[in-house]
Structures are given as structure tokens and as C-alpha cells.
Scaffold this active site. Structure first.
Site, PDB file in Angstrom:
ATOM      1  N   PRO A   2      39.352   9.105   0.977  1.00  0.00           N
ATOM      2  CA  PRO A   2      37.932   9.403   1.123  1.00  0.00           C
ATOM      3  C   PRO A   2      37.431   9.160   2.540  1.00  0.00           C
ATOM      4  O   PRO A   2      37.557   8.077   3.080  1.00  0.00           O
ATOM      5  CB  PRO A   2      37.262   8.416   0.156  1.00  0.00           C
ATOM      6  CG  PRO A   2      38.361   7.859  -0.663  1.00  0.00           C
ATOM      7  CD  PRO A   2      39.599   7.949   0.140  1.00  0.00           C
ATOM      8  N   GLU A   3      36.904  10.191   3.142  1.00  0.00           N
ATOM      9  CA  GLU A   3      36.179  10.036   4.396  1.00  0.00           C
ATOM     10  C   GLU A   3      34.731  10.427   4.105  1.00  0.00           C
ATOM     11  O   GLU A   3      34.364  10.583   2.962  1.00  0.00           O
ATOM     12  CB  GLU A   3      36.796  10.912   5.484  1.00  0.00           C
ATOM     13  CG  GLU A   3      38.220  10.455   5.809  1.00  0.00           C
ATOM     14  CD  GLU A   3      38.706  10.942   7.160  1.00  0.00           C
ATOM     15  OE1 GLU A   3      37.867  11.145   8.046  1.00  0.00           O
ATOM     16  OE2 GLU A   3      39.917  11.106   7.315  1.00  0.00           O
TER      17      GLU A   3
END
Length: 270
Positions: A2-3
DNA sequence: AATCTCGCCTGAAGGC
DNA sequence: TGCCTTCAGGCGAGAT
């Protein structure tokens, strides 16, 4: 992994299911995430979720008494499921709602976080001193240029510094540098203003595009409904070592910068 | 002050 | 088959 786009996609996915719902109970099965989950998080029980926001890669679930701060770390996933849904390995936290659903946090690597920030507190250290959001006007190439004049570090590390701009993780740093034809190893202070103007625009472009595509699914990320994101199909250099550059057909190379694997075209980003 | 390195953590993948 | 090693990396803390 996850960014910022993945966190935003998660936020958009869960918001309609949890906004204005009352928190009935918070079940913690694994308290030791990146940091211990504080007992005070139970101050949210009995209160209504008044907003679901995002700051950097932090998800903010607001109540009158304070805010539950979630970070997905490397492998965190959020699902909204009926509270009786069978548990799977690494389901660490349930935020149970009065409508019978719960927000379930799963994180195998436990690099994520679940914290509490009381409304009457000064705010957590990790939330203060964050740089501007990349998708707002507070962030632009002028800022990059000005802050970089004294920085000898690699430009890739520079744009991944949370004080410079938040939310630019490894995947999107690689991609935006490629689109801007900037070598990731080059010293930040040696990049021209013109290049920084382009780089800032490409950071915005890549992040916005990834949000539209539902994030990048490599190994770990899924949207709140469990569906994968589709941005991986649009990656130009990330995880493409040895494959051909889409522009000039040169083999993509990799090099470790700041302990992170970095990918670039040696010809386009000379 | 700036910048680099470490450590947290699990699962997938590869070697033998 | 199964054991071992390596790798993935956000980000704060500590070292340089």
C-alpha cells in the site's frame, strides 16, 4: 504494497459502509503492530464515525472524542464484512459497527499501525512534521527545487522524504522519475528547476492515475471489496529489471538506493 | 544539519 | 518433501 493511492482507494471503498455508523466495540486480537495499540482507542466506543479522511498514508477515522489512525504498512488490508465473518490468519483488529458490519484490519507483516489521537491532545509526533500532500497545490516543482538546493542525497531519496512531500513510495518514485527522464541516483541539488517542474507534475499524474485504476496490485494489495487494483499493468520500470524500456527498448536496470530496489532505463534516464 | 543504516515482521520464491 | 536463505519495504530511531 500500500502506498498513497492504495490508501486512498481503501478510504473510498470503506467510507460509504462506515460513515455515520456508531462504533459498538473494538476487538483487538494482536496488539503488537508497528506500535502497541493504545488502550485509549476504546474511547471511540459508543461514538459515531463523523468523517473518514487520509493524511499521507494514514487513514483517519474521526469521532467526537478523537481519531483512530490506521497505517497499512507493507501488507495491511482493510475489509468491511459482517461481524460474524470467519476470521483468517492475521485479522488483528475489528472495529465493530452498530449496523452489524465491522472494519477488519489484516496485516501479516505487522508493519502497519492502529493508533489513537484524542481530540484534546496536541497530536501524535508521527502526524506532525509531515510535508504537503502531493495532490494539492501546496506541492509543486518550485518547492522541490528550493528544498533541494542543499541536498546532496540521491533525488529518489529526496522525493521519498516525508518532509519534502508525503506519500511517494518506492513504486511511484521509480515511475515518476522514469516519466521525467531523471536518473534516480543523481544528486538532488543537481537537478534543474525545469526538471523539477516536470517531476512534480509526473508525481501528481502517476498518483492520480493509480488511484483511478484502483491501486497497484503486486502481491499484497486488494481494495476494500477484495478486488485487485489495475495500475500494475501501467508500470514502466518498477519490477521490470531485464525487460525492455517501453520507449527505447533498452534493458531496464536495477540498483539499490537507500536500501530500496530501484528501477530505471539507463538510456532514457542517463 | 544532513544523511545513512538498522530493525521490525511474514510469506513467497529459489536453491539444494 | 522440506529446510534454509533471500527478498519485499515504510518509516522511526539511532548512528555517523
Amino acid at each position: 504494497m500500500p502506498e498513497l493511492p492504495e490508501v486512498e482507494v481503501s478510504r473510498l471503498g470503506i467510507t460509504p459502509h462506515i460513515l455515520n455508523q456508531t462504533i459498538d466495540k473494538i476487538v483487538i486480537r494482536q496488539r503488537q503492530l508497528r506500535w502497541l495499540i493504545p488502550e485509549e482507542i476504546n474511547d471511540a466506543v459508543g461514538l459515531e464515525i463523523s468523517a473518514v479522511k487520509r493524511r499521507a498514508k494514514y487513514l483517519l477515522i474521526e469521532t467526537q472524542a478523537g481519531t483512530i489512525i490506521l497505517h497499512l504498512g507493507m501488507s495491511g488490508k482493510l475489509r468491511v464484512v459482517p461481524v460474524e465473518t470467519a476470521l483468517v490468519k492475521h485479522d488483528h483488529v475489528d472495529i465493530c459497527l452498530s449496523n452489524g458490519m465491522c472494519l477488519r484490519f489484516n496485516d501479516p507483516r505487522r508493519f502497519g499501525a492502529c493508533l489513537w489521537q484524542a481530540s484534546d491532545s496536541e497530536g501524535l509526533d508521527i502526524m506532525n512534521n509531515l510535508g504537503p500532500e502531493p495532490l494539492t497545490d501546496d506541492f509543486d516543482g518550485q518547492r522541490l527545487f528550493e528544498l533541494s538546493r542543499t541536498k546532496s542525497q540521491a533525488v529518489k531519496n529526496f522525493i521519498m522524504d516525508n518532509k519534502v512531500v508525503v506519500g511517494v513510495g518506492n513504486i511511484y518514485a521509480n515511475e515518476s522519475l522514469y516519466l521525467s527522464k531523471v536518473n534516480p541516483l543523481k544528486s538532488a541539488k543537481k537537478i534543474t528547476k525545469k526538471q523539477y517542474l516536470l517531476l512534480a507534475e509526473n508525481i501528481k499524474l502517476v498518483l492520480a492515475r493509480a488511484i483511478k485504476q484502483g491501486g497497484t496490485t503486486l502481491k499484497d494489495f486488494a481494495q476494500a471489496d477484495g478486488q485487485p487494483g489495475y495500475f500494475a499493468q501501467e508500470l514502466h520500470v518498477y519490477a521490470r529489471k531485464g525487460e525492455e524500456c517501453k520507449v527505447c527498448s533498452t534493458e531496464i536496470e536495477s540498483v539499490v538506493i537507500g536500501q530500496r530496489n530501484s528501477f530505471y532505463c539507463p538510456k532514457c534516464q542517463a
